[in-house]
Structure formats: structure tokens, C-alpha cells
Design an enzyme around this catalytic site. Structure first.
Site, mmCIF file in Angstrom:
data_model
loop_
_atom_site.group_PDB
_atom_site.id
_atom_site.type_symbol
_atom_site.label_atom_id
_atom_site.label_comp_id
_atom_site.label_asym_id
_atom_site.label_seq_id
_atom_site.Cartn_x
_atom_site.Cartn_y
_atom_site.Cartn_z
ATOM 1 N N PRO A 38 0.985 -0.956 -0.186
ATOM 2 C CG PRO A 38 -0.116 -1.126 2.010
ATOM 3 C CD PRO A 38 1.103 -1.645 0.851
ATOM 4 C CB ALA A 79 -1.186 6.852 1.487
ATOM 5 C CB CYS A 119 1.361 4.893 8.688
ATOM 6 S SG CYS A 119 0.919 6.871 7.420
ATOM 7 C CE LYS A 140 3.247 -2.407 5.062
ATOM 8 N NZ LYS A 140 3.674 -0.593 5.412
ATOM 9 C CG ASP A 172 15.346 -0.411 1.529
ATOM 10 O OD1 ASP A 172 15.036 -0.134 1.292
ATOM 11 O OD2 ASP A 172 15.867 -1.095 2.739
ATOM 12 N N GLY A 179 7.310 -1.644 -2.274
ATOM 13 C CA GLY A 179 6.261 -0.323 -2.907
ATOM 14 C C GLY A 179 7.092 0.629 -3.442
ATOM 15 N NE ARG A 180 10.026 3.091 -0.081
ATOM 16 C CZ ARG A 180 11.657 3.410 -0.046
ATOM 17 N NH1 ARG A 180 11.848 4.654 1.234
ATOM 18 N NH2 ARG A 180 12.510 2.221 0.913
HETATM 19 C C1 LIG Z 1 4.029 7.528 0.074
HETATM 20 C C2 LIG Z 1 4.059 6.450 1.235
HETATM 21 C C3 LIG Z 1 3.042 6.010 1.208
HETATM 22 C C4 LIG Z 1 2.654 5.149 1.669
HETATM 23 N N1 LIG Z 1 1.478 4.358 1.622
HETATM 24 C C5 LIG Z 1 1.657 3.556 2.598
HETATM 25 C C6 LIG Z 1 -0.200 3.341 3.082
HETATM 26 O O1 LIG Z 1 -0.997 3.425 2.779
HETATM 27 N N2 LIG Z 1 0.088 1.983 4.334
HETATM 28 C C7 LIG Z 1 1.146 1.326 4.392
HETATM 29 O O2 LIG Z 1 0.700 -0.065 5.331
HETATM 30 N N3 LIG Z 1 2.508 1.600 4.414
HETATM 31 C C8 LIG Z 1 2.104 2.517 3.874
HETATM 32 N N4 LIG Z 1 4.120 2.846 2.864
HETATM 33 C C9 LIG Z 1 4.440 2.158 3.459
HETATM 34 C C10 LIG Z 1 5.148 1.183 2.472
HETATM 35 O O3 LIG Z 1 4.194 0.333 2.465
HETATM 36 C C11 LIG Z 1 6.536 0.191 2.321
HETATM 37 O O4 LIG Z 1 5.641 -0.910 3.730
HETATM 38 C C12 LIG Z 1 7.144 1.129 2.165
HETATM 39 O O5 LIG Z 1 7.648 1.625 1.482
HETATM 40 C C13 LIG Z 1 8.585 0.248 2.235
HETATM 41 O O6 LIG Z 1 9.001 -0.955 1.514
HETATM 42 P P1 LIG Z 1 9.622 -0.248 0.399
HETATM 43 O O7 LIG Z 1 10.850 -0.015 -0.362
HETATM 44 O O8 LIG Z 1 9.169 -1.568 -0.774
HETATM 45 O O9 LIG Z 1 9.016 0.665 -0.669
HETATM 46 C C14 LIG Z 1 4.128 4.038 1.919
HETATM 47 C C15 LIG Z 1 5.436 4.223 1.908
HETATM 48 C C16 LIG Z 1 5.706 5.367 0.928
HETATM 49 C C17 LIG Z 1 6.858 6.013 0.421
#
Ligand SMILES: Cc1cc2nc3c(=O)[nH]c(=O)nc-3n(C[C@H](O)[C@H](O)[C@H](O)COP(=O)(O)O)c2cc1C
Length: 329
Positions: free
Chosen positions: A17, A19, A102, A141, A204, A226-227
Site C-alpha cells: 500500500p 498512499a 505508518c 502491517k 528495499d 512498494g517504492r
Molecule cells: C509515499 C508512501 C506512502 C505509503 N503509504 C502507506 C500506506 O498507506 N499503508 C502502509 O501500510 N504503508 C504505506 N507506505 C509504506 C510502504 O507500504 C512500504 O512499507 C515501504 O515503502 C517500504 O517498502 P519499499 O522499500 O518496498 O518501498 C507508504 C510508503 C510511502 C513511501
């Protein structure tokens, strides 16, 4: 694959997720590229949802092709959390996810998200209230802890298990890290070692090799991304191909041109004009990273004052680049 009760997650790769990014249109686009076994909605406020029913419809909306879909709720009031879970169940979600990670001030100040990591008695009440309110599979989460001195992911895992939570996703950063440093995969591995429920690792995973390494180093049941997907929508598919030992195809410039144009057209068609333009700039800004001339394209997208201007910038950019570099056969 793995299962969250009767919900089969196959492939075991999950779109995180995010946002402002992972709305229904984005999730559909990612699902259609393949490799993604589960999608999760952006976080939805249980205060907002229960006080003004209908206001969160743009966040909770999903299409059948997205299934299995998890809808994520956040808040601090067990009664409103339970009521929201009932609402989400009525909407037809396959899984209900509670956000306990969050880190943003707006959410933490209201007592929700990662703030619950430092109030386990309240977290337990929330787990129990939501568990009693819905028959749907329930997941959570989390981050690893509030700060470096209070890493309590295993305690939270035990509380979750005892309260009837059926899977846990862990992002290996603490709240104090926000998004700096690295996700600590050793805490993910420790949580997995102590778990009776499926564990999804997060943080990551930016390349197919990372997903493979996370599975091997931590033993998790699933990996959440995610990112990395925001800038490379093919990433989940590439991870799946890599894990299966099949050729990992990089997206060509024409793949990117096609994806960006079709996806941003949908965004433009679905949203009212001023909202659409802002969203297209944001999503287009992420999608236009890491290919020839992408910084220039990003600048043009950002300075567009109408949707027509933005699509003209896209068309001219890709026509110029593809003319110069040739289309992939
Ligand atoms: C802009 C942004 C918005 C996010 N929104 C949510 C969210 O709505 N719910 C949630 O559980 N995590 C949220 N996250 C966290 C991501 O789900 C994830 O845990 C985090 O980015 C690490 O994973 P990654 O390195 O693959 O990005 C958000 C992260 C970012 C950067």
C-alpha cells in the site's frame, strides 16, 4: 504460493500500500503485468470512514480483476476500527489489514499507525474488537518498533497471533527511521522464526535479486514491494521471472511509452480535471525515472498546465527518443 486462511497468494509477491499512488487504477495496471499475488489498498481512516460514510469510496474502490484484495484501515478507536472492518467486509474485500506502521505525523498524532507500537494494551483491544467484528481473514502491517530502544516486533507478533490475526507484514525499519537507512532484514528473519502465521517481508526490494535474497535470508512466506514498483511497474513481474529461473525482461523505452501513456490517460479519464492533472504529474514523475532523457521529460510533465500539454510532452518526448534509439522489434 502461500495462504492467508483460505485466500491463496500466488505468486507470493505483494504490491505494497502506498498512499497517493496505489489506487485501483494503479493496482489494475500492476496486476495486468503479471507476477502479483496480492494487492493492498492505500490506508483508509476509520475516523473518516465511520463519520462520513462514502467519503473514502475513492480509497476503498476496487475491481474484480484485482482480487485477492486487502483493504487497509488505520485508527486508534477500537469501536470505529471494528465498525470499519464491518464496512470493508460488506464491500467484498478478501482480507482486512490493520496499519500499525505508518510513521507520518498526521496519523501518529491521532494515535494510529506506528503509534500503536508503543501502546500494546490499546493495540490488543483493537485486534480483539476487529477480530470479533469480521469473519474475513485479518492481517496486520507493522514496523520493527517505535525506536531503536523499543524494537518489539516479536511481542507484536505474539499479541497478533493470540488475538486471531492471520498474517503479518513487517517493514524492517523502526518508526524513528522514517524512510532513511536500510530495512533491517534480520528482524524480519527473527519474526519469521517465531511465527505460527504467514509472514510477509518488506523494505528495499528494488530488484529481482533483492526479492530472491529476502526469501532466502529471512525465510518469509511472501515479499511485499512498494517504492520500486512506482518507478518500475514491471518489477514484480521481473521478480517472479527471476525466482522461476526464467529470463528477466527489462522494459524497453516503447514499453514505457505505452504503459505511461495508457495509464495516465485512464487517470485523466477517471478524475475531475484539476485533481487529474496533479495526480498525473505525481505518478508521471515516478514513472519517468531511469531512462534516456527522463529528467527532461519529468520537468516538462511538471510544468504542464493542462492535461493536453502533459500528453503532448509525453508524445513529443517518446517520439523523439524512439526515433533516435529505434523501437525494439
Ligand atoms: C509515499 C508512501 C506512502 C505509503 N503509504 C502507506 C500506506 O498507506 N499503508 C502502509 O501500510 N504503508 C504505506 N507506505 C509504506 C510502504 O507500504 C512500504 O512499507 C515501504 O515503502 C517500504 O517498502 P519499499 O522499500 O518496498 O518501498 C507508504 C510508503 C510511502 C513511501
Amino acid at each position: 504460493m502461500f495462504k492467508i486462511r483460505d485466500v491463496v497468494i500466488d505468486p507470493p509477491l505483494v504490491l505494497a500500500p502506498v498512499a497517493g499512488h496505489t489506487d485501483s487504477l494503479f493496482r489494475q495496471a500492476i496486476k495486468s503485468l503479471g507476477g502479483c499475488g496480492l494487492v493492498v489498498s492505500e490506508l483508509v481512516s476509520t475516523e473518516g470512514m465511520t463519520r462520513n460514510p462514502g467519503n473514502a469510496d475513492h480509497l476503498t474502490h476496487f475491481e474484480e480483476m484485482e482480487r485477492p484484495i486487502s483493504i487497509q484501515i488505520f485508527g486508534r478507536d477500537p469501536v470505529r476500527m471494528a465498525e470499519s472492518a464491518r464496512m470493508v467486509e460488506a464491500m467484498g474485500a478478501d482480507i482486512i489489514d490493520i496499519n500499525v506502521g505508518c510513521p507520518v505525523k498526521k496519523v501518529v498524532r491521532q494515535g494510529g499507525g506506528s503509534n500503536l507500537l508503543r501502546d500494546l494494551p490499546l493495540l490488543e483491544k483493537i485486534f480483539k474488537a476487529v477480530r470479533a467484528a469480521t469473519a474475513k481473514p485479518l492481517t496486520v502491517k507493522i514496523r520493527s518498533g517505535w525506536d531503536r530502544n523499543t524494537i518489539n516486533a516479536i511481542e507484536v507478533l505474539k499479541l497478533a497471533e493470540a488475538s486471531g490475526v492471520e498474517a503479518l507484514t513487517i517493514h524492517g525499519r523502526a518508526r524513528c527511521d522514517m524512510f532513511s537507512g536500510r530495512s533491517d532484514w534480520s528482524i524480519i528473519a527473527r519474526v519469521k522464526r517465531h511465527a505460527r502465521i504467514p509472514i510477509i517481508g518488506n523494505g528495499d526490494v528494488l530488484a529481482p535479486q533483492d526479492a530472491d535474497r529476502m526469501f532466502r535470508e529471512t525465510g518469509v512466506d511472501g515479499v511485499m514491494l512498494g517504492r520500486g514498483v512506482l518507478t518500475n511497474p514491471w518489477l514484480i513481474r521481473q521478480c517472479w521471472d527471476y525466482l522461476n529461473g526464467t529470463e528477466v525482461k527489462q522494459a524497453s523505452l516503447s514499453d514505457r511509452a505505452e504503459f505511461m501513456t495508457a495509464f495516465l490517460r485512464k487517470v485523466n479519464d477517471r478524475l475531475p480535471p484539476p485533481v487529474a492533472l496533479g495526480k498525473m504529474k505525481k505518478l508521471g514523475g515516478c514513472l519517468s525515472k531511469g531512462f534516456p532523457g527522463s529528467a527532461h521529460l519529468r520537468a516538462r510533465l511538471h510544468s504542464s498546465s493542462t492535461a493536453d500539454e502533459l500528453f503532448m510532452a509525453l508524445e513529443e518526448h517518446f517520439a523523439g527518443q524512439l526515433g533516435a534509439h529505434g523501437r525494439r522489434p
